[in-house]
Design an enzyme around this catalytic site. Structure first.
Site, PDB file in Angstrom:
ATOM      1  N   GLU A  55      10.569  -4.181  15.049  1.00  0.00           N
ATOM      2  CA  GLU A  55       9.770  -3.081  15.569  1.00  0.00           C
ATOM      3  C   GLU A  55      10.549  -1.776  15.469  1.00  0.00           C
ATOM      4  O   GLU A  55      11.708  -1.722  15.927  1.00  0.00           O
ATOM      5  CB  GLU A  55       9.406  -3.371  17.026  1.00  0.00           C
ATOM      6  CG  GLU A  55       8.015  -2.866  17.370  1.00  0.00           C
ATOM      7  CD  GLU A  55       7.760  -2.963  18.852  1.00  0.00           C
ATOM      8  OE1 GLU A  55       7.097  -2.067  19.391  1.00  0.00           O
ATOM      9  OE2 GLU A  55       8.274  -3.924  19.462  1.00  0.00           O
ATOM     10  N   ASP A  84      15.338   3.622   6.251  1.00  0.00           N
ATOM     11  CA  ASP A  84      14.177   4.184   6.931  1.00  0.00           C
ATOM     12  C   ASP A  84      13.914   5.537   6.288  1.00  0.00           C
ATOM     13  O   ASP A  84      14.842   6.339   6.117  1.00  0.00           O
ATOM     14  CB  ASP A  84      14.383   4.316   8.440  1.00  0.00           C
ATOM     15  CG  ASP A  84      13.034   4.458   9.139  1.00  0.00           C
ATOM     16  OD1 ASP A  84      12.218   3.520   9.029  1.00  0.00           O
ATOM     17  OD2 ASP A  84      12.771   5.499   9.769  1.00  0.00           O
ATOM     18  N   PHE A 163       5.638   4.377  -5.849  1.00  0.00           N
ATOM     19  CA  PHE A 163       4.876   3.740  -4.772  1.00  0.00           C
ATOM     20  C   PHE A 163       4.606   4.784  -3.695  1.00  0.00           C
ATOM     21  O   PHE A 163       5.054   5.931  -3.798  1.00  0.00           O
ATOM     22  CB  PHE A 163       5.650   2.529  -4.199  1.00  0.00           C
ATOM     23  CG  PHE A 163       6.894   2.906  -3.434  1.00  0.00           C
ATOM     24  CD1 PHE A 163       8.080   3.176  -4.094  1.00  0.00           C
ATOM     25  CD2 PHE A 163       6.882   3.004  -2.045  1.00  0.00           C
ATOM     26  CE1 PHE A 163       9.233   3.540  -3.396  1.00  0.00           C
ATOM     27  CE2 PHE A 163       8.026   3.355  -1.332  1.00  0.00           C
ATOM     28  CZ  PHE A 163       9.206   3.631  -2.013  1.00  0.00           C
ATOM     29  N   GLY A 164       3.895   4.373  -2.673  1.00  0.00           N
ATOM     30  CA  GLY A 164       3.690   5.236  -1.500  1.00  0.00           C
ATOM     31  C   GLY A 164       3.065   6.583  -1.860  1.00  0.00           C
ATOM     32  O   GLY A 164       2.071   6.666  -2.577  1.00  0.00           O
TER      33      GLY A 164
HETATM   34  P1  ITT Z   1      10.458  -1.409   5.796  1.00  0.00           P
HETATM   35  O1  ITT Z   1      10.562  -0.787   7.159  1.00  0.00           O
HETATM   36  O2  ITT Z   1      10.175  -2.867   5.835  1.00  0.00           O
HETATM   37  O3  ITT Z   1      11.603  -1.052   4.913  1.00  0.00           O
HETATM   38  P2  ITT Z   1       8.242   0.442   5.514  1.00  0.00           P
HETATM   39  O4  ITT Z   1       7.292   0.762   4.395  1.00  0.00           O
HETATM   40  O5  ITT Z   1       7.644   0.144   6.864  1.00  0.00           O
HETATM   41  O6  ITT Z   1       9.159  -0.785   5.038  1.00  0.00           O
HETATM   42  P3  ITT Z   1       9.456   2.837   6.547  1.00  0.00           P
HETATM   43  O7  ITT Z   1       9.128   2.531   7.947  1.00  0.00           O
HETATM   44  O8  ITT Z   1      10.807   3.413   6.222  1.00  0.00           O
HETATM   45  O9  ITT Z   1       9.321   1.572   5.605  1.00  0.00           O
HETATM   46  O10 ITT Z   1       8.310   3.803   6.005  1.00  0.00           O
HETATM   47  C1  ITT Z   1       8.537   4.628   4.934  1.00  0.00           C
HETATM   48  C2  ITT Z   1       7.204   5.040   4.335  1.00  0.00           C
HETATM   49  O11 ITT Z   1       7.392   6.322   3.718  1.00  0.00           O
HETATM   50  C3  ITT Z   1       6.798   4.085   3.214  1.00  0.00           C
HETATM   51  O12 ITT Z   1       5.921   3.082   3.656  1.00  0.00           O
HETATM   52  C4  ITT Z   1       6.129   5.028   2.220  1.00  0.00           C
HETATM   53  O13 ITT Z   1       4.779   5.198   2.573  1.00  0.00           O
HETATM   54  C5  ITT Z   1       6.868   6.320   2.434  1.00  0.00           C
HETATM   55  N1  ITT Z   1       7.973   6.450   1.462  1.00  0.00           N
HETATM   56  C6  ITT Z   1       9.310   6.271   1.675  1.00  0.00           C
HETATM   57  N2  ITT Z   1      10.001   6.436   0.546  1.00  0.00           N
HETATM   58  C7  ITT Z   1       9.089   6.743  -0.409  1.00  0.00           C
HETATM   59  C8  ITT Z   1       9.180   7.023  -1.800  1.00  0.00           C
HETATM   60  O14 ITT Z   1      10.335   6.996  -2.438  1.00  0.00           O
HETATM   61  N3  ITT Z   1       8.055   7.292  -2.436  1.00  0.00           N
HETATM   62  C9  ITT Z   1       6.865   7.311  -1.820  1.00  0.00           C
HETATM   63  N4  ITT Z   1       6.676   7.037  -0.526  1.00  0.00           N
HETATM   64  C10 ITT Z   1       7.787   6.752   0.179  1.00  0.00           C
END
Ligand code: ITT
Length: 207
Positions: A55, A84, A163-164
């Protein structure tokens, strides 16, 4: 990649010798990038068990990275590395920030929500932030580093890679979004790339 992520703890590519290092992420996009940064190091990379969810209760990227690394290290009794990260948009007072992953159910919904919240706002300035932390098997944090990548939010997505939020994050110096860049270029200039560039020499010394 998704198939690999759904398995429980297992080996990833990387050195077959050396200490085990658990890559503490459930995000396949991040996992791929973290593997690329760590590939030449004498650590045996191992997947986080799929059912081990941490969490994220911290108030900063640093607190959350440390939480994830520590708790995965303790639970698996191995060294662990966690990231993070998030996207901070000036006109939204830093949102989605720490809540970047929780801003919507899918990458597409997160992007749609961000574009909706920004609307026609002329100030599109934003930055990606990443903190990487490494914990010993007892949970103590031994290394931590932070990287920032400045950019702008486009009015619509461009590019297929990454991604993301990558398709809407534009880097003026490259005249490309993260999603339009070859992976190696994103790896060099991104928030994660900058955090790893600082961390890797220290990680080599640890070993
Ligand atoms: P973990 O905690 O399991 O590592 P998470 O996706 O929940 O996975 P975070 O809490 O750190 O990770 O959230 C980061 C979010 O920010 C991630 O889900 C993406 O949506 C975005 N993000 C982070 N780095 C990125 C990147 O290089 N390119 C695009 N989006 C990114």
């Amino acid at each position: 990649m998704d198939g690999e992520m759904s398995s429980s703890e297992g080996s990833l590519e990387g050195s077959l010798t050396g200490q085990r290092l658990v890559v503490a992420t459930g995000n396949p996009g991040k996992l791929g990038e973290m593997q690329a940064y760590l590939k030449d190091l004498p650590w045996q990379l191992v997947l986080k068990p799929a059912d081990l969810e941490i969490e994220e209760t911290g108030a900063t990227f640093s607190e959350n990275a440390c939480l994830k690394a520590s708790q995965v290290a303790i639970s698996t009794n191995n060294w662990a590395i966690a990231d993070d990260s998030g996207l901070m948009v000036d006109a939204l007072h830093g949102a989605p920030g720490l809540h970047s992953a929780r801003y919507g159910a899918t990458d597409r919904e997160r992007i749609e929500r961000l574009l909706f919240e920004l609307g026609n706002e002329a100030n599109r300035v934003a930055q990606f932030v990443c903190v990487v932390a490494i914990a010993r098997p007892d949970g103590a944090i031994v290394l931590q580093s932070k990287g920032i990548c400045p950019g702008e939010i486009l009015y619509g997505p461009r590019g297929q890679g990454g991604f993301g939020y990558d398709p809407i994050f534009y880097v003026p110096e490259q005249d490309m979004t993260f999603a339009e860049m070859p992976a190696e270029l994103k790896h060099t200039i991104s928030h994660r790339g900058r955090a790893f560039a600082e961390l890797l020499p220290q990680l080599r010394q640890l070993d």
